[in-house]
Scaffold this motif. Structure first.
Motif, PDB file in Angstrom:
ATOM      1  N   LEU A  12      -4.249   3.962  -0.679  1.00  0.00           N
ATOM      2  CA  LEU A  12      -3.466   4.288   0.503  1.00  0.00           C
ATOM      3  C   LEU A  12      -4.359   4.540   1.712  1.00  0.00           C
ATOM      4  CD1 LEU A  12      -0.771   6.595  -1.103  1.00  0.00           C
ATOM      5  CD2 LEU A  12      -0.323   4.452   0.109  1.00  0.00           C
ATOM      6  N   GLU A  13      -5.440   5.268   1.501  1.00  0.00           N
ATOM      7  CA  GLU A  13      -6.350   5.555   2.610  1.00  0.00           C
ATOM      8  C   GLU A  13      -7.032   4.286   3.118  1.00  0.00           C
ATOM      9  OE1 GLU A  13      -8.711   8.687   0.925  1.00  0.00           O
ATOM     10  OE2 GLU A  13      -7.243  10.223   1.493  1.00  0.00           O
ATOM     11  N   ARG A  18      -7.223  -0.032   7.253  1.00  0.00           N
ATOM     12  CA  ARG A  18      -7.087  -1.455   7.574  1.00  0.00           C
ATOM     13  C   ARG A  18      -6.003  -1.677   8.623  1.00  0.00           C
ATOM     14  NH1 ARG A  18      -4.072  -5.758   6.805  1.00  0.00           N
ATOM     15  NH2 ARG A  18      -2.487  -4.659   5.626  1.00  0.00           N
ATOM     16  N   LEU A  19      -4.860  -1.015   8.439  1.00  0.00           N
ATOM     17  CA  LEU A  19      -3.758  -1.164   9.382  1.00  0.00           C
ATOM     18  C   LEU A  19      -4.124  -0.644  10.763  1.00  0.00           C
ATOM     19  CD1 LEU A  19      -0.858  -0.174   6.992  1.00  0.00           C
ATOM     20  CD2 LEU A  19      -1.197  -2.426   8.027  1.00  0.00           C
ATOM     21  N   LYS A  20      -4.800   0.499  10.810  1.00  0.00           N
ATOM     22  CA  LYS A  20      -5.217   1.047  12.101  1.00  0.00           C
ATOM     23  C   LYS A  20      -6.164   0.093  12.819  1.00  0.00           C
ATOM     24  CE  LYS A  20      -4.601   5.976  11.346  1.00  0.00           C
ATOM     25  NZ  LYS A  20      -5.282   7.285  11.285  1.00  0.00           N
ATOM     26  N   GLU A  21      -7.073  -0.530  12.071  1.00  0.00           N
ATOM     27  CA  GLU A  21      -8.000  -1.491  12.667  1.00  0.00           C
ATOM     28  C   GLU A  21      -7.254  -2.714  13.188  1.00  0.00           C
ATOM     29  OE1 GLU A  21     -10.967  -2.258   9.690  1.00  0.00           O
ATOM     30  OE2 GLU A  21     -11.788  -0.226   9.867  1.00  0.00           O
ATOM     31  N   GLU A  22      -6.286  -3.214  12.410  1.00  0.00           N
ATOM     32  CA  GLU A  22      -5.498  -4.375  12.838  1.00  0.00           C
ATOM     33  C   GLU A  22      -4.708  -4.048  14.102  1.00  0.00           C
ATOM     34  OE1 GLU A  22      -5.057  -7.547  11.625  1.00  0.00           O
ATOM     35  OE2 GLU A  22      -6.644  -7.252  10.157  1.00  0.00           O
ATOM     36  N   ILE A  23      -4.074  -2.888  14.126  1.00  0.00           N
ATOM     37  CA  ILE A  23      -3.282  -2.481  15.291  1.00  0.00           C
ATOM     38  C   ILE A  23      -4.185  -2.328  16.506  1.00  0.00           C
ATOM     39  CG2 ILE A  23      -1.914  -0.573  16.263  1.00  0.00           C
ATOM     40  CD1 ILE A  23      -0.807  -0.213  13.330  1.00  0.00           C
ATOM     41  N   SER A  24      -5.328  -1.713  16.319  1.00  0.00           N
ATOM     42  CA  SER A  24      -6.277  -1.525  17.418  1.00  0.00           C
ATOM     43  C   SER A  24      -6.762  -2.879  17.943  1.00  0.00           C
ATOM     44  CB  SER A  24      -7.460  -0.692  16.947  1.00  0.00           C
ATOM     45  OG  SER A  24      -8.432  -0.604  17.944  1.00  0.00           O
ATOM     46  N   HIS A  25      -7.065  -3.780  17.036  1.00  0.00           N
ATOM     47  CA  HIS A  25      -7.527  -5.119  17.425  1.00  0.00           C
ATOM     48  C   HIS A  25      -6.464  -5.820  18.268  1.00  0.00           C
ATOM     49  CE1 HIS A  25      -9.279  -9.096  17.244  1.00  0.00           C
ATOM     50  NE2 HIS A  25      -8.125  -9.554  16.783  1.00  0.00           N
ATOM     51  N   TYR A  26      -5.210  -5.732  17.834  1.00  0.00           N
ATOM     52  CA  TYR A  26      -4.132  -6.378  18.576  1.00  0.00           C
ATOM     53  C   TYR A  26      -4.013  -5.778  19.970  1.00  0.00           C
ATOM     54  CZ  TYR A  26       0.343  -7.419  20.503  1.00  0.00           C
ATOM     55  OH  TYR A  26       1.322  -7.785  21.373  1.00  0.00           O
ATOM     56  N   GLU A  27      -4.074  -4.449  20.065  1.00  0.00           N
ATOM     57  CA  GLU A  27      -3.902  -3.797  21.361  1.00  0.00           C
ATOM     58  C   GLU A  27      -5.019  -4.173  22.330  1.00  0.00           C
ATOM     59  OE1 GLU A  27      -3.335   0.252  20.187  1.00  0.00           O
ATOM     60  OE2 GLU A  27      -1.244  -0.117  19.620  1.00  0.00           O
ATOM     61  N   VAL A  28      -6.234  -4.315  21.823  1.00  0.00           N
ATOM     62  CA  VAL A  28      -7.348  -4.751  22.675  1.00  0.00           C
ATOM     63  C   VAL A  28      -7.116  -6.192  23.119  1.00  0.00           C
ATOM     64  CG1 VAL A  28      -9.810  -5.321  22.671  1.00  0.00           C
ATOM     65  CG2 VAL A  28      -9.032  -3.137  21.737  1.00  0.00           C
ATOM     66  N   ALA A  29      -6.708  -7.049  22.209  1.00  0.00           N
ATOM     67  CA  ALA A  29      -6.472  -8.458  22.542  1.00  0.00           C
ATOM     68  C   ALA A  29      -5.308  -8.604  23.515  1.00  0.00           C
ATOM     69  CB  ALA A  29      -6.204  -9.256  21.269  1.00  0.00           C
ATOM     70  N   ALA A  30      -4.280  -7.778  23.376  1.00  0.00           N
ATOM     71  CA  ALA A  30      -3.103  -7.878  24.237  1.00  0.00           C
ATOM     72  C   ALA A  30      -3.432  -7.503  25.680  1.00  0.00           C
ATOM     73  CB  ALA A  30      -1.983  -6.991  23.709  1.00  0.00           C
ATOM     74  N   ARG A  31      -4.404  -6.632  25.881  1.00  0.00           N
ATOM     75  CA  ARG A  31      -4.780  -6.249  27.237  1.00  0.00           C
ATOM     76  C   ARG A  31      -5.354  -7.424  28.018  1.00  0.00           C
ATOM     77  NH1 ARG A  31      -8.192  -1.831  25.375  1.00  0.00           N
ATOM     78  NH2 ARG A  31      -6.703  -0.704  24.136  1.00  0.00           N
ATOM     79  N   ASN A  58       2.079  -7.234  14.632  1.00  0.00           N
ATOM     80  CA  ASN A  58       1.644  -5.888  14.995  1.00  0.00           C
ATOM     81  C   ASN A  58       2.745  -4.863  14.722  1.00  0.00           C
ATOM     82  OD1 ASN A  58      -0.399  -4.142  16.143  1.00  0.00           O
ATOM     83  ND2 ASN A  58       1.013  -3.904  17.861  1.00  0.00           N
ATOM     84  N   GLU A  59       3.985  -5.202  15.035  1.00  0.00           N
ATOM     85  CA  GLU A  59       5.103  -4.287  14.763  1.00  0.00           C
ATOM     86  C   GLU A  59       5.253  -4.064  13.258  1.00  0.00           C
ATOM     87  OE1 GLU A  59       6.821  -2.414  16.932  1.00  0.00           O
ATOM     88  OE2 GLU A  59       5.415  -3.244  18.383  1.00  0.00           O
ATOM     89  N   SER A  60       5.049  -5.116  12.483  1.00  0.00           N
ATOM     90  CA  SER A  60       5.098  -4.990  11.025  1.00  0.00           C
ATOM     91  C   SER A  60       3.996  -4.059  10.526  1.00  0.00           C
ATOM     92  CB  SER A  60       4.957  -6.363  10.374  1.00  0.00           C
ATOM     93  OG  SER A  60       4.895  -6.249   8.985  1.00  0.00           O
ATOM     94  N   HIS A  61       2.797  -4.207  11.092  1.00  0.00           N
ATOM     95  CA  HIS A  61       1.691  -3.310  10.719  1.00  0.00           C
ATOM     96  C   HIS A  61       2.018  -1.862  11.056  1.00  0.00           C
ATOM     97  CE1 HIS A  61      -0.756  -6.535   9.447  1.00  0.00           C
ATOM     98  NE2 HIS A  61      -1.402  -6.791  10.563  1.00  0.00           N
ATOM     99  N   LYS A  62       2.635  -1.639  12.192  1.00  0.00           N
ATOM    100  CA  LYS A  62       2.991  -0.271  12.591  1.00  0.00           C
ATOM    101  C   LYS A  62       4.018   0.332  11.637  1.00  0.00           C
ATOM    102  CE  LYS A  62       1.942  -0.597  17.515  1.00  0.00           C
ATOM    103  NZ  LYS A  62       2.493  -0.603  18.884  1.00  0.00           N
ATOM    104  N   ARG A  63       5.009  -0.464  11.227  1.00  0.00           N
ATOM    105  CA  ARG A  63       6.006   0.037  10.271  1.00  0.00           C
ATOM    106  C   ARG A  63       5.359   0.342   8.930  1.00  0.00           C
ATOM    107  NH1 ARG A  63       9.063  -3.990  12.756  1.00  0.00           N
ATOM    108  NH2 ARG A  63       8.631  -5.439  11.072  1.00  0.00           N
ATOM    109  N   THR A  64       4.471  -0.525   8.487  1.00  0.00           N
ATOM    110  CA  THR A  64       3.786  -0.302   7.215  1.00  0.00           C
ATOM    111  C   THR A  64       2.902   0.936   7.301  1.00  0.00           C
ATOM    112  OG1 THR A  64       3.826  -2.667   6.735  1.00  0.00           O
ATOM    113  CG2 THR A  64       2.273  -1.333   5.475  1.00  0.00           C
ATOM    114  N   LEU A  65       2.241   1.140   8.433  1.00  0.00           N
ATOM    115  CA  LEU A  65       1.406   2.329   8.614  1.00  0.00           C
ATOM    116  C   LEU A  65       2.245   3.596   8.482  1.00  0.00           C
ATOM    117  CD1 LEU A  65      -1.321   3.624   9.229  1.00  0.00           C
ATOM    118  CD2 LEU A  65      -0.833   3.304  11.669  1.00  0.00           C
TER     119      LEU A  65
END
Length: 113
Positions: A12-13, A18-31, A58-65
Motif C-alpha cells: 500500500l505504501e 507511485r500514485l503521488k509521483e504520477e499525479i505530480s508528474h501530470y501536474e507539472v506536465a499540465a502547467r 490523472n483523475e483515476s490515479h487520484k481516486r485510487t490514491l
C-alpha cells in the motif's frame, strides 16, 4: 501485525508513493500545456486528445490514491481486511491482488451488478 499484514502495508505504501509521483508528474506536465499552438490542426487535435486522456488517467490515479489512503487508515484502526459491507474477512489472495480492496469479492460483485 502479522508478517502478511506488514507485506500488505508495504504494498500500500509503495502504491501510494507511485500514485503521488504520477499525479505530480501530470501536474507539472499540465502547467506547460498550451493548446492550439501547433503547426497544423491535426497536431492540435492530437494534443487535445492526449491531454484529455492524461486528465482522465490523472483523475483515476487520484481516486485510487484516496482508496489507498483509506486502506492505510483501516489498517491503523484494525479494521483492514474485513469487508465494509458484510464484515466478513476479505480473502488474502484478493488483498494481495488489490491491497486497497474494501469489500470481499462477493459484495463487490453484488455492488457492480
Amino acid at each position: 501485525m502479522t508478517r502478511d499484514d506488514a507485506r500488505l502495508r508495504r504494498l500500500l505504501e509503495m502504491e501510494r508513493q507511485r500514485l503521488k509521483e504520477e499525479i505530480s508528474h501530470y501536474e507539472v506536465a499540465a502547467r506547460g500545456y498550451n493548446p492550439g499552438l501547433g503547426n497544423h490542426m491535426a497536431d492540435d487535435g492530437t494534443e487535445a486528445f492526449e491531454q484529455a486522456a492524461a486528465l482522465t488517467l490523472n483523475e483515476s490515479h487520484k481516486r485510487t490514491l484516496v482508496e489507498v489512503e483509506r486502506a492505510l487508515s483501516r489498517m491503523s484502526a484494525g479494521t483492514y481486511g474485513f469487508c465494509e459491507r458484510c464484515g466478513d474477512p476479505i480473502d488474502f489472495a484478493r488483498l494481495k491482488a488489490l491491497p486497497y480492496a474494501a469489500m470481499c469479492f462477493r459484495c463487490q460483485a453484488r455492488t457492480e451488478q
